[in-house]
Design an enzyme around this catalytic site. Sequence first.
Site, PDB file in Angstrom:
ATOM      1  N   HIS A 194       0.826  -1.217   0.000  1.00  0.00           N
ATOM      2  CA  HIS A 194       0.000   0.000   0.000  1.00  0.00           C
ATOM      3  C   HIS A 194       0.858   1.265   0.000  1.00  0.00           C
ATOM      4  O   HIS A 194       0.527   2.248   0.657  1.00  0.00           O
ATOM      5  CB  HIS A 194      -0.916   0.005   1.238  1.00  0.00           C
ATOM      6  CG  HIS A 194      -1.966  -1.059   1.211  1.00  0.00           C
ATOM      7  ND1 HIS A 194      -2.693  -1.426   2.331  1.00  0.00           N
ATOM      8  CD2 HIS A 194      -2.427  -1.833   0.199  1.00  0.00           C
ATOM      9  CE1 HIS A 194      -3.551  -2.380   1.999  1.00  0.00           C
ATOM     10  NE2 HIS A 194      -3.409  -2.654   0.710  1.00  0.00           N
TER      11      HIS A 194
HETATM   12  C1  LIG Z   1      -0.753  -7.275  -5.387  1.00  0.00           C
HETATM   13  C2  LIG Z   1      -1.427  -6.046  -4.874  1.00  0.00           C
HETATM   14  C3  LIG Z   1      -2.646  -6.148  -4.202  1.00  0.00           C
HETATM   15  C4  LIG Z   1      -3.263  -5.003  -3.717  1.00  0.00           C
HETATM   16  N1  LIG Z   1      -4.518  -5.115  -3.185  1.00  0.00           N
HETATM   17  C5  LIG Z   1      -5.196  -4.003  -2.843  1.00  0.00           C
HETATM   18  C6  LIG Z   1      -6.555  -4.071  -2.480  1.00  0.00           C
HETATM   19  O1  LIG Z   1      -7.202  -5.120  -2.549  1.00  0.00           O
HETATM   20  N2  LIG Z   1      -7.158  -2.919  -2.056  1.00  0.00           N
HETATM   21  C7  LIG Z   1      -6.478  -1.731  -1.988  1.00  0.00           C
HETATM   22  O2  LIG Z   1      -7.058  -0.743  -1.557  1.00  0.00           O
HETATM   23  N3  LIG Z   1      -5.212  -1.631  -2.406  1.00  0.00           N
HETATM   24  C8  LIG Z   1      -4.580  -2.733  -2.875  1.00  0.00           C
HETATM   25  N4  LIG Z   1      -3.313  -2.621  -3.383  1.00  0.00           N
HETATM   26  C9  LIG Z   1      -2.748  -1.275  -3.541  1.00  0.00           C
HETATM   27  C10 LIG Z   1      -3.436  -0.497  -4.659  1.00  0.00           C
HETATM   28  O3  LIG Z   1      -3.856  -1.354  -5.692  1.00  0.00           O
HETATM   29  C11 LIG Z   1      -2.458   0.560  -5.193  1.00  0.00           C
HETATM   30  O4  LIG Z   1      -2.005   1.349  -4.114  1.00  0.00           O
HETATM   31  C12 LIG Z   1      -3.091   1.497  -6.218  1.00  0.00           C
HETATM   32  O5  LIG Z   1      -3.739   0.747  -7.214  1.00  0.00           O
HETATM   33  C13 LIG Z   1      -2.002   2.368  -6.808  1.00  0.00           C
HETATM   34  O6  LIG Z   1      -2.534   3.197  -7.804  1.00  0.00           O
HETATM   35  P1  LIG Z   1      -1.593   4.220  -8.579  1.00  0.00           P
HETATM   36  O7  LIG Z   1      -2.417   4.919  -9.569  1.00  0.00           O
HETATM   37  O8  LIG Z   1      -0.846   5.014  -7.561  1.00  0.00           O
HETATM   38  O9  LIG Z   1      -0.487   3.305  -9.304  1.00  0.00           O
HETATM   39  P2  LIG Z   1      -0.691   2.067 -10.287  1.00  0.00           P
HETATM   40  O10 LIG Z   1      -2.104   1.635 -10.320  1.00  0.00           O
HETATM   41  O11 LIG Z   1       0.322   1.064  -9.892  1.00  0.00           O
HETATM   42  O12 LIG Z   1      -0.359   2.650 -11.735  1.00  0.00           O
HETATM   43  C14 LIG Z   1       0.924   2.915 -12.214  1.00  0.00           C
HETATM   44  C15 LIG Z   1       0.907   2.760 -13.721  1.00  0.00           C
HETATM   45  O13 LIG Z   1       2.101   3.334 -14.238  1.00  0.00           O
HETATM   46  C16 LIG Z   1       2.640   2.487 -15.229  1.00  0.00           C
HETATM   47  N5  LIG Z   1       4.074   2.742 -15.264  1.00  0.00           N
HETATM   48  C17 LIG Z   1       4.989   2.443 -14.328  1.00  0.00           C
HETATM   49  N6  LIG Z   1       6.195   2.877 -14.705  1.00  0.00           N
HETATM   50  C18 LIG Z   1       6.036   3.493 -15.898  1.00  0.00           C
HETATM   51  C19 LIG Z   1       6.921   4.171 -16.795  1.00  0.00           C
HETATM   52  N7  LIG Z   1       8.228   4.319 -16.513  1.00  0.00           N
HETATM   53  N8  LIG Z   1       6.415   4.664 -17.957  1.00  0.00           N
HETATM   54  C20 LIG Z   1       5.095   4.522 -18.257  1.00  0.00           C
HETATM   55  N9  LIG Z   1       4.227   3.900 -17.438  1.00  0.00           N
HETATM   56  C21 LIG Z   1       4.688   3.398 -16.269  1.00  0.00           C
HETATM   57  C22 LIG Z   1       2.276   1.081 -14.769  1.00  0.00           C
HETATM   58  O14 LIG Z   1       2.293   0.168 -15.864  1.00  0.00           O
HETATM   59  C23 LIG Z   1       0.889   1.310 -14.187  1.00  0.00           C
HETATM   60  O15 LIG Z   1      -0.116   1.142 -15.159  1.00  0.00           O
HETATM   61  C24 LIG Z   1      -2.652  -3.738  -3.879  1.00  0.00           C
HETATM   62  C25 LIG Z   1      -1.433  -3.628  -4.551  1.00  0.00           C
HETATM   63  C26 LIG Z   1      -0.829  -4.757  -5.067  1.00  0.00           C
HETATM   64  C27 LIG Z   1       0.466  -4.611  -5.826  1.00  0.00           C
END
Ligand SMILES: Cc1cc2nc3c(=O)[nH]c(=O)nc-3n(C[C@H](O)[C@H](O)[C@H](O)COP(=O)(O)OP(=O)(O)OC[C@H]3O[C@@H](n4cnc5c(N)ncnc54)[C@H](O)[C@@H]3O)c2cc1C
Length: 542
Positions: free
Chosen positions: A468
Amino acid sequence: MPPRHGTAPVRRRYDVVVVGAGTAGSVLAARLSEDPDRDVLVVDAGPLPRGPAGFGPALLDGLLVPGAQPNHPATSAHPVRLTPTRPWLVPRGRVLGGSSTVNGGYFVRARREDFDRWAAAGNPAWSYERVLPFLRALENDLDHGDGPLHGDRGPMRIRRGRPDHPAAAAFRDAAHALGFPDDPDKNDQAPPGFGPVPSNVIDGVRRNAGLSYLPPEVLDRPNLTALGGRTARRVVVENGRATGVVVEHGGRRFALDAGTVVLSAGALVTPHLLQLSGIGPRADLERVGIPVVRDAPAVGSGFSDHPQVVLEWAPRDVWREPSGSWLGGCLHLTSTGGTLAGTGSGGGPGDLEILQSLVPLSHLVTGGAVTAGGPLPFLVSAVAPRRTGRLRIRSADPTTPLSIDYGYLGSREDQGRLRDGVRVTAALLESPPFAGVAHGPLGPGPEVLDHDDALDQWIREHLGTAQHTCGTVPMGPADEPRHAAVDQFGRVHGVRGLRVADTSILPDAPHRGPAATAVLIGEVIARAIRNDPSEPCPRDPR
Ligand SMILES: Cc1cc2nc3c(=O)[nH]c(=O)nc-3n(C[C@H](O)[C@H](O)[C@H](O)COP(=O)(O)OP(=O)(O)OC[C@H]3O[C@@H](n4cnc5c(N)ncnc54)[C@H](O)[C@@H]3O)c2cc1C
């Protein structure tokens, strides 16, 4: 219109380039392209499937957590240290929808206390009162419908599990037997207790943020270009203004010009991209030879996550597969400090989470068939907001991973919380409602549970993370550079035309999993961009 993923001409200028079509980035791309005059490009390192068929059944299956499967092709893996002696590989989604595509589908709002704490830290737009309209707008709550607390028109469909599985019913009855209150809607800010998990798994399908916000009809908007397989390497900053992004594709690097760049690459990549662009702690940048664009000491200096341990128990019977989701019930409780006498100080309302899985761990980590009768896990997490982590750049080469230390168990409080969590879980499993269905916990036994030192050792040996991560690029006022790198709408302090919109910006991890808050971040920052007269739009004379 044919799909443009990977085929569009890319050397042109966009009003906004969103880096990362993940949980928050999908929201940004969808909301910003609702204005037909704004030309939006979203790039992602992973593929951008079109609709459910593009994702395929395995990525949508609500009985699976693809991110729990080591080396899953829809993830990237980040080497970290949970404690100085416990290395770990942390996955993140690398596909449309990002981590929401590979996560558990638990979709629980942060607590009012979290929002109000962030607001008090110089981000008034994040008070619970101010975000509530966005929380309603992002969801279609299939249990509650439209009302003062819930919405019925948003892209994220939300439903709570039913305790129709014998293990879920036993958990509910055990929580009642131990005196924990009911918490029927974990998204309504009532006192924490036992209840079903609000989830974006609907009828067995995990409807990730990409599928929800960027279905084919949105991807086909003429003013939205979505390119998969593009890995951003750094932001181009000229004279204090972001003017584009350097992206790698097919072994070539090229620049994409942008009026505004929004980094939504997730809490482990966004701070890396900033540092590679010269925005980070001066000493770290100079050490690896990156020219300093902006000394931003808050980037990576105190991030936040939730330590976790798993307890398994053996059912007496061989049950049918759960219907649709791996999630059983969830108990939130407030810790006592973890001493046997229960004398410590608690960490806020519901700073411990005991989350039930209805499928065995072996199934979650392999994606294989559910083993009927196999042991079932409880995921026990300390969810008090704590800033214990630190990440640092090690090289100017973008392919060299960051040095990432979670700093778990560095304080007596977190150790104490996990002790409480393990003991309460064991007590639930020993209670009469479980006696009929369980052979008891598979560990730890009384010789460990009854001694703080032994239990601390067990926790150290079984320590994991809830994944998280938040707070690697925290928001707050510009005059507090040690604590804040962006303002409350994600604008990077001291660099024009550059925003961050993902869980990096939260000052610390909320008391609940952050997926729902990641979607909220996309909504809040998209609205800020749409309302900001200084944002470039196509009619600007440029
Ligand atoms: C296995 C797992 C289970 C989880 N379960 C839960 C849950 O059940 N409930 C909950 O509340 N939270 C959960 N979490 C946490 C939650 O899913 C994340 O905190 C949240 O989705 C993050 O969102 P974000 O938009 O910050 O990043 P992300 O959703 O991770 O998006 C980042 C995006 O950037 C892209 N990216 C990365 N690097 C680059 C680059 N250099 N160039 C271009 N694109 C790039 C990636 O491909 C991705 O699509 C879980 C996390 C994981 C890993």
